[in-house]
Every structure is written in C-alpha cells, then in structure tokens.
Write an enzyme that holds these catalytic residues in place. Structure first.
Site, PDB file in Angstrom:
ATOM      1  NE  ARG A 194      -3.527 -11.833   8.452  1.00  0.00           N
ATOM      2  CZ  ARG A 194      -2.771 -10.779   8.685  1.00  0.00           C
ATOM      3  NH1 ARG A 194      -3.311  -9.606   8.900  1.00  0.00           N
ATOM      4  NH2 ARG A 194      -1.465 -10.886   8.718  1.00  0.00           N
TER       5      ARG A 194
ATOM      6  NE  ARG B  73       4.682  -3.766  13.733  1.00  0.00           N
ATOM      7  CZ  ARG B  73       4.233  -4.926  13.303  1.00  0.00           C
ATOM      8  NH1 ARG B  73       4.927  -6.025  13.512  1.00  0.00           N
ATOM      9  NH2 ARG B  73       3.100  -5.001  12.684  1.00  0.00           N
TER      10      ARG B  73
ATOM     11  CD  GLU C 185       6.177  -2.039   8.298  1.00  0.00           C
ATOM     12  OE1 GLU C 185       5.183  -2.133   9.013  1.00  0.00           O
ATOM     13  OE2 GLU C 185       6.595  -2.966   7.593  1.00  0.00           O
TER      14      GLU C 185
ATOM     15  CG  ASN D 180       8.535  -5.896  14.542  1.00  0.00           C
ATOM     16  OD1 ASN D 180       7.650  -6.350  15.270  1.00  0.00           O
ATOM     17  ND2 ASN D 180       8.395  -5.764  13.240  1.00  0.00           N
TER      18      ASN D 180
ATOM     19  CG  HIS E 281       0.203  -3.106   7.271  1.00  0.00           C
ATOM     20  ND1 HIS E 281      -0.748  -3.707   6.477  1.00  0.00           N
ATOM     21  CD2 HIS E 281       0.996  -4.100   7.716  1.00  0.00           C
ATOM     22  CE1 HIS E 281      -0.546  -5.015   6.452  1.00  0.00           C
ATOM     23  NE2 HIS E 281       0.499  -5.281   7.213  1.00  0.00           N
TER      24      HIS E 281
END
Ligand code: ADP
Length: 395
Positions: free
Chosen positions: A240, A90, A383, A7, A179
């Site tokens: 965010r 990823r 993940e 990743n 996601h």
C-alpha cells in the site's frame, strides 16, 4: 475459562483457543482457501502440527472442522464444546458506533452490517464467521472486538478531514484507524514493562508489518493514528502506498487510461515497498536486493523509514512530547536495522538506541541506551490475547 478467538478473512480463518486464566494458547490454527479447495493447519500446544486438506466450501464448514479438531480424541485439547465458554471475533470496522468490544446480539450484527460500506472486503467475512459460530454453537456468548474501537477516543481535530462537512455527516467520512487491538495491547504492555501506569505516559506505537500504522497514545488514550477511513492512509506498507497527493489518482487514470477502481487497486496492491522496489512486498527480500546494489530496493527502504520518522515527529508534536516509542509487528519486532535507522532520525528528541540491546528478535525489551531521554522498546504484539482478554472481561 477457554475462549475461542476467531479472525475471519474472505477466504481464510485464523483461530486460537486461549485459557483466559493462564493466558496460555491451548491450540491454534489456520483454514485457508475456503471456497476453493481447503487447507487446515492445526497446532495443539505441545503436540505435532496437523495439516489436512478437507473440502471447505464455506466458513461454516471451516469452523465445523476447527471444532472437530479442538475436540478430537487424538489432536484435541478439550473433551467437548462445553469446555469453550465464549467466542471472541475480530471485526475490522466498527464505525463510530463501537467504542469498545461488545457482546454480540442481533442488533450488534445489524450495526456491523451497516459498517460494511467502510470495509467491503473485511467486514462481510467477519459476519460470515459470526453467523457460522451462531449456527454451530447456538447460545454460546460471543464478543466482537473491533480494530477501530481503540481509536475512537481521537478528538475531532484528529479525525476530521478538511472536506465539505456534509460528507462526514451524510456518509461518516472521517479517520477511523485500524490495528486498534494491537495498539491497545502494545501501549498497555509498554507501560507495564516500564513499571508505570498508562495514565502517566505519552507513547507512540509503531505497528510495522505488511500493513503498518502508528498511534499516539496519550495518558492511555489514542489521540491520533495514521490509518484513515480505510487502511490505505499513512505509512508506506508492503503493497500500500500510504499518504500521497490525491491528485495523483486522476493523473494516473488519465495517463494510463484506467478507471478509478483500477487506480485504487494499484494503490492497495501494487504500491508500497513492493511497487517502489519492484522486488517484493516482503521486507527481507527488499533488504537482500538493496544489499546487492538494487537502487530502487534501497529507495523503498529509505522512503519507508523516513515516513515512519516523520509520523513520529508529528505525534511527538501532537502530544507535546513523548516518553516511549514501541516497535511491534513482523518488521518492528524482528528487524533491528529498521528500528535503528528510524531512531537515527530522532536525535532531536534525545532518543538514543543501544546497539547491543537492539539485537532482539520478537522479544519484549527496552532497546534504548540508559541516557536516552525517550524509552525505546521492542514489544511483540498479541492481538489474539487482547481479543481473549476483552472477551473474558465482558463475560
Ligand atoms: P501482517 O500481519 O500485516 O501481514 P506481519 O506483522 O506478519 O504482517 O509482518 C510481515 C512483515 O514482517 C513481512 O513483510 C516481513 O518483511 C517482515 N518480517 C518478518 N520477520 C522479519 C525479519 N526477521 N526481518 C525483517 N523483516 C521481517
């Protein structure tokens, strides 16, 4: 077979070596400050964690150092690189092209490059990782697992923005969602925990970490998700803003004499619970400040939870009902208070949390009361394991 999961970020790289048969993590670690000075943390299963600070000018050197650690006589977990069967990468943005994971070819690399425009910070980093692995382990099969792929089953009514349609046709401006690997893993796991098939369930997955998104997974397929063209839309996140009136951008730019780029920076990096509370992007700090009476910290938590509850309502409507709501990621897995506060809004759905069951941290659990009409769950995401599974499946 052993799958190396990579990743890649712009200056960091996370990795795990996973035995796909037993699904055990043989080793995991993190390279940080790539291109600056370099720090490597390597954790072989059942052994001491190793911290090194070698020079790490680029990602190729970082991956070379990781491979050395994995095969090291003392700290290693395999004898040679021959014991690694494939690499799963990823990749953040796969555009409309990638609806599932795929074996990486030169053609696929070109297609990922074409998606750089949607994720200019993330996708180039993924490509650097892919190219570095290609150079260091030529001929080894590699698989790209996209954050966007699981959401590609959304119907047009969910992914189209009400803009002039030529922007979609010319530039691909639409909702993609992110996601996806987590939403895929957690929705499948939710069905498994409930002893049902995903095809029989309407599930809402609440991925609540620093970045946060919700998805509506109807009969095993994603039909809507809260992030959009970029990961800025939707929920209130660590830094965010999530959803807001787009006219605010021009207003701030005019009032503060800022460029659009500078306003975007505020929305991405200085907003969310961080901006609203003025305290921190870490929910634990914000909670501590709220407990001490900081009014803005208390507002930040309330706004965050209220937004999640509103999205749950929207997705229950979109699916004409909901059987299960699963909480995951840093906050969703660990913070019972956040889960309880959100579920407090869901009485009209017949959702009832069980206080005792809701005490869990980072464990799979059903947290709803026996008479709750909707099953509520805590489901730790994984993940990396999902990437390893997808990689193994393609081989
Ligand atoms: P990301 O992967 O998006 O960086 P994570 O899923 O790791 O984020 O979640 C990080 C967030 O989870 C942190 O901001 C932190 O506030 C929150 N978190 C982690 N553990 C706890 C906890 N025990 N209680 C409350 N919040 C927690």
């Amino acid at each position: 077979m052993n799958i190396l999961v990579i990743n890649c970020g712009s200056s960091s790289l996370k990795y795990q070596l996973i035995d796909s048969a037993s699904e055990k993590v043989l080793a995991k670690g993190l390279c940080e400050r790539i291109g600056i000075d370099g720090a490597l943390t390597h954790q072989p299963a059942g052994k001491e964690k190793i911290k090194l600070t070698p020079a790490m000018p680029d990602h190729t050197v970082a991956i070379k150092l990781v491979l050395e650690q994995l095969t090291d006589a003392q700290n290693g977990v395999v004898k040679s690189l021959d014991e690694i069967s494939a690499v799963g990468h990823r990749v953040v943005h796969g555009g409309e092209k990638f609806t599932s994971s795929c074996i990486i070819t030169d053609e696929v690399i070109k297609e990922i490059e074409a998606c750089n425009v949607f994720a200019p910070l993330h996708n180039p980093a993924c490509l650097i990782g892919i190219n570095a692995c290609k150079e260091l382990m030529p001929g080894l099969p590699m698989v790209a697992v996209f954050d966007t792929a699981f959401h590609q089953t959304m119907p047009a009514k969910a992914y189209l923005y009400a803009l002039p349609h030529e922007y979609y046709e010319k530039y691909g401006i639409r909702r993609y969602g992110f996601h996806g690997t987590s939403h895929q893993f957690v929705s499948a796991k939710t069905a498994e925990i409930l002893g049902k098939k995903p095809e029989d369930l309407k599930i809402i997955v609440c991925h609540l970490g620093n970045g946060a998104s919700l998805s509506a997974v109807k009969y095993g397929k994603c039909i809507d998700t809260s992030m959009g063209l970029t990961p800025l839309e939707g929920l209130v996140m660590g830094t965010r803003s999530g959803d807001l009136d787009p006219a605010i951008l021009e207003f701030i730019a005019n009032q503060e004499n800022m460029t659009l780029g500078e306003v975007m920076d505020i929305l991405n990096k200085k907003s969310g619970v961080y901006g609203l509370s003025g305290v921190s992007s870490d929910f634990r700090d914000v909670k501590a400040a709220a407990d001490e009476g900081n009014k803005w910290a208390a507002y930040a938590l309330e706004v965050h939870r209220y937004r999640v509850a509103k999205y749950i309502g929207a997705y229950a409507a979109a699916m004409n009902g909901v059987d299960a709501i699963a909480f995951t990621a840093g906050l969703g897995e660990n913070d019972g208070e956040t889960r309880a506060e959100i579920c407090g809004y869901l009485g009209y759905l017949g959702a009832k949390i069980d206080e005792e069951r809701n005490r869990v941290h980072g464990e799979e659990a059903i947290i709803s009361a026996d008479d709750s009409k909707v099953k509520l769950l805590c489901v730790p995401t994984n993940e990396e394991l999902m990437i390893a599974r997808n990689t193994a499946a393609l081989l």
